[in-house]
Write a protein that holds these residues in place. Sequence first.
Motif, PDB file in Angstrom:
ATOM      1  N   GLU A   1       6.858  -1.140   9.032  1.00  9.44           N
ATOM      2  CA  GLU A   1       7.522  -2.184   8.261  1.00  9.44           C
ATOM      3  C   GLU A   1       9.040  -1.964   8.273  1.00  9.44           C
ATOM      4  OE1 GLU A   1       5.155  -1.768   4.808  1.00  9.44           O
ATOM      5  OE2 GLU A   1       3.474  -2.819   5.683  1.00  9.44           O
ATOM      6  N   ASN A   2       9.675  -1.816   7.119  1.00  6.46           N
ATOM      7  CA  ASN A   2      11.135  -1.685   7.119  1.00  6.46           C
ATOM      8  C   ASN A   2      11.626  -0.241   7.248  1.00  6.46           C
ATOM      9  OD1 ASN A   2      10.163  -1.014   4.634  1.00  6.46           O
ATOM     10  ND2 ASN A   2      11.672  -2.162   3.455  1.00  6.46           N
ATOM     11  N   LEU A   3      10.707   0.676   7.531  1.00  6.79           N
ATOM     12  CA  LEU A   3      11.079   2.086   7.694  1.00  6.79           C
ATOM     13  C   LEU A   3      11.151   2.449   9.175  1.00  6.79           C
ATOM     14  CD1 LEU A   3      11.455   4.982   6.380  1.00  6.79           C
ATOM     15  CD2 LEU A   3       8.984   5.226   6.669  1.00  6.79           C
ATOM     16  N   THR A   4      12.239   3.105   9.558  1.00  9.29           N
ATOM     17  CA  THR A   4      12.398   3.575  10.934  1.00  9.29           C
ATOM     18  C   THR A   4      12.563   5.082  10.925  1.00  9.29           C
ATOM     19  OG1 THR A   4      13.581   1.547  11.449  1.00  9.29           O
ATOM     20  CG2 THR A   4      13.754   3.344  13.047  1.00  9.29           C
ATOM     21  N   VAL A   5      11.737   5.778  11.678  1.00  9.54           N
ATOM     22  CA  VAL A   5      11.833   7.231  11.749  1.00  9.54           C
ATOM     23  C   VAL A   5      12.026   7.622  13.207  1.00  9.54           C
ATOM     24  CG1 VAL A   5      10.606   9.398  11.362  1.00  9.54           C
ATOM     25  CG2 VAL A   5      10.347   7.522   9.737  1.00  9.54           C
ATOM     26  N   LYS A   6      12.982   8.509  13.460  1.00 12.79           N
ATOM     27  CA  LYS A   6      13.173   9.016  14.819  1.00 12.79           C
ATOM     28  C   LYS A   6      12.926  10.510  14.824  1.00 12.79           C
ATOM     29  CE  LYS A   6      16.474   5.451  15.974  1.00 12.79           C
ATOM     30  NZ  LYS A   6      17.231   4.954  17.115  1.00 12.79           N
TER      31      LYS A   6
ATOM     32  N   HIS B   1       4.613  11.096   8.044  1.00 12.40           N
ATOM     33  CA  HIS B   1       5.162   9.768   7.752  1.00 12.40           C
ATOM     34  C   HIS B   1       4.082   8.703   7.615  1.00 12.40           C
ATOM     35  CE1 HIS B   1       9.373  10.785   7.863  1.00 12.40           C
ATOM     36  NE2 HIS B   1       9.153  11.523   8.926  1.00 12.40           N
TER      37      HIS B   1
END
Lengths: 257, 257, 257
Positions: free
Chosen positions: B110-115, B84
């Motif tokens: 920034e505007n990306l969220t990864v879990k 990522h």
Amino acid sequence: MVFNVVNDMSEISIKAGVLRETLDVISSLVDEAKFRFDEEGLKIRAVDPAHVAMVDLALSKSAFETYEVEPMEMGVNLPKVQNHLKGVKADSIVILKVDDDTGRLTMNIENLTVKMPLIDLSEMTEPKIPDLPDMKAQVKVHNSTEVLKAVKASESISDYITLDMQTEDVLNLYSSEELSSMNLELRKGKDYDVIQFSGPARSSFSLDYFSQIMKAIGGEKELELHLGVDYPLKMLFHIGEGEGRALYLLAPRIENV
Amino acid sequence: MVFNVVNDMSEISIKAGVLRETLDVISSLVDEAKFRFDEEGLKIRAVDPAHVAMVDLALSKSAFETYEVEPMEMGVNLPKVQNHLKGVKADSIVILKVDDDTGRLTMNIENLTVKMPLIDLSEMTEPKIPDLPDMKAQVKVHNSTEVLKAVKASESISDYITLDMQTEDVLNLYSSEELSSMNLELRKGKDYDVIQFSGPARSSFSLDYFSQIMKAIGGEKELELHLGVDYPLKMLFHIGEGEGRALYLLAPRIENV
Amino acid sequence: MVFNVVNDMSEISIKAGVLRETLDVISSLVDEAKFRFDEEGLKIRAVDPAHVAMVDLALSKSAFETYEVEPMEMGVNLPKVQNHLKGVKADSIVILKVDDDTGRLTMNIENLTVKMPLIDLSEMTEPKIPDLPDMKAQVKVHNSTEVLKAVKASESISDYITLDMQTEDVLNLYSSEELSSMNLELRKGKDYDVIQFSGPARSSFSLDYFSQIMKAIGGEKELELHLGVDYPLKMLFHIGEGEGRALYLLAPRIENV
């Protein structure tokens, strides 16, 4: 064999960059396509073999350097043409002619002349673009790079991506599988403008197709998205230095209940 | 499953470039590692599956943009995080949070969220870094590119590379097999400074590991080498824009007599 | 084993870029070659294993930085030397020495020393370059990039390319198969100068070899072509910053009647 017969030799010329962009859009779904030339310009429609995605493209005659064409249709093998455009400068002029006797396409790029057989039109089907009703959520994304970013982040997580707009203020692109997930949040004003919003919309799409399509669209482009509830996605954008437009339709993934 | 429970939600933020550099150092030896956060910063130790090489890394909390962490440990799958970070600008800020209930790591770029799920710590072992005595030859190589050059030249010749310092004036890196050989000569002052020299030192190392490690260190870096007689090699260098340090220990190849 | 014995240790030095260019020309046809050094400079001749193409190359001693050589011959494994020149700056100086006792070549590039075995000359044959009569059509193509362009366009169409000069005003390079064809037209004055033209000439050549050779020649070079009727093609060009010349001879494809 069925070739349209015209009286005069048809001839057009076009910048290599514009032709390449046009072919890239179509070849994201198919290897062969029917090119229709009429008084307005070039029109191409294609559906992928699995009938999951469609493309409908129109390039105005003003996108061409010269455009002397009797209305006609021709079947083109896209990779063959693309192959000869590799490494050609974007503003080199490509001249295309059709020899009606032999059914061959002649392509001139400066001092290079390439001839290739056209494809028998009787073997080609052109899809009808379904007349979809207005979709609930319609936005103009300022920069397609944001959508590309979501696609790339999704690829390591799932086979699907969901576009979700519960209010007009936020468009979420997300995917998840087991404990992993990703979400890209786009915001009204900052990332997109609202064209129309008449209620929540959410649909999921196969990443195989979505990635293919987004790579053909590329980054740094304005991209219109029309989203419904478990409904096909409409993606619209300009090609040909503003003198053309392309539309993708992508079938939703309907989850098994 | 064993996760450290903390009262407050831990959150740190760090430049993407610094995080990427840190992960690259660790992932040269392993795919999974235990990240220990304490009052001083982040500490990671790992040993490769064959127990030939170890890495010990510390990133001061000043290397982070924000650092609000209760002491805790987490097991991280490195390629998942690295994936990522691809294409993310070096000075983009990455926010990392741990959800103690679900045992998941949340990463914001920034505007990306990864879990992503963390790895069960009970399945992970953290190596003890052996307390090696001071080595005979300790030098500070001005530019790691020189060592990289030796590694590349060796790869076409042998599976091993030898570091050899008979006097404090010259450090030779060489390898040979049958009639082929290569030697890179580094000179005191020009190529390195002497930290300590108390007698000749020479050891050979597997190029598989040495190449892997040098690629992770990269070129254009100051690199400290501690060399003994048929003894592990210590390699020290700075990471995190000077706010961290990393140490590799590489077992020597003992030639069969 | 047969090595030429010389009294003094022979030593030459040469820019890495010139050495790389020289090796690339030879290695387009063979992996091993006999290097002959005499009072004038370096001479190399080689024929590919199938005896379809030959290369004859001479690098004047003025192409070298220093040239202290007793006349001698050595058998060189080209990829081994090329491997060590990868990534070396074009104007770095490479020093080559031959150790007559061990039959090894020593190569110095700054602080790197590489030794490699030479190849037993008794196992090598050096082709005799046939003494071809003057060919009908001899031209000096201004820019080899044009020929490269023709080669690339041909590769998707056929296994052969034809060079055709019916008058001194036009040189056509074309290939065709079934309904596909390509033609690149070069024009006198604009694209080439005529050295000699005593009648029409046309020959076809295997693209396997022609591509290999053109890639070794590269673009942006002046290239002399001597063409006959179903006759070998002669290709001449300068190497070594003008201090050397290379000649390829490529057998024609004689079509089955």
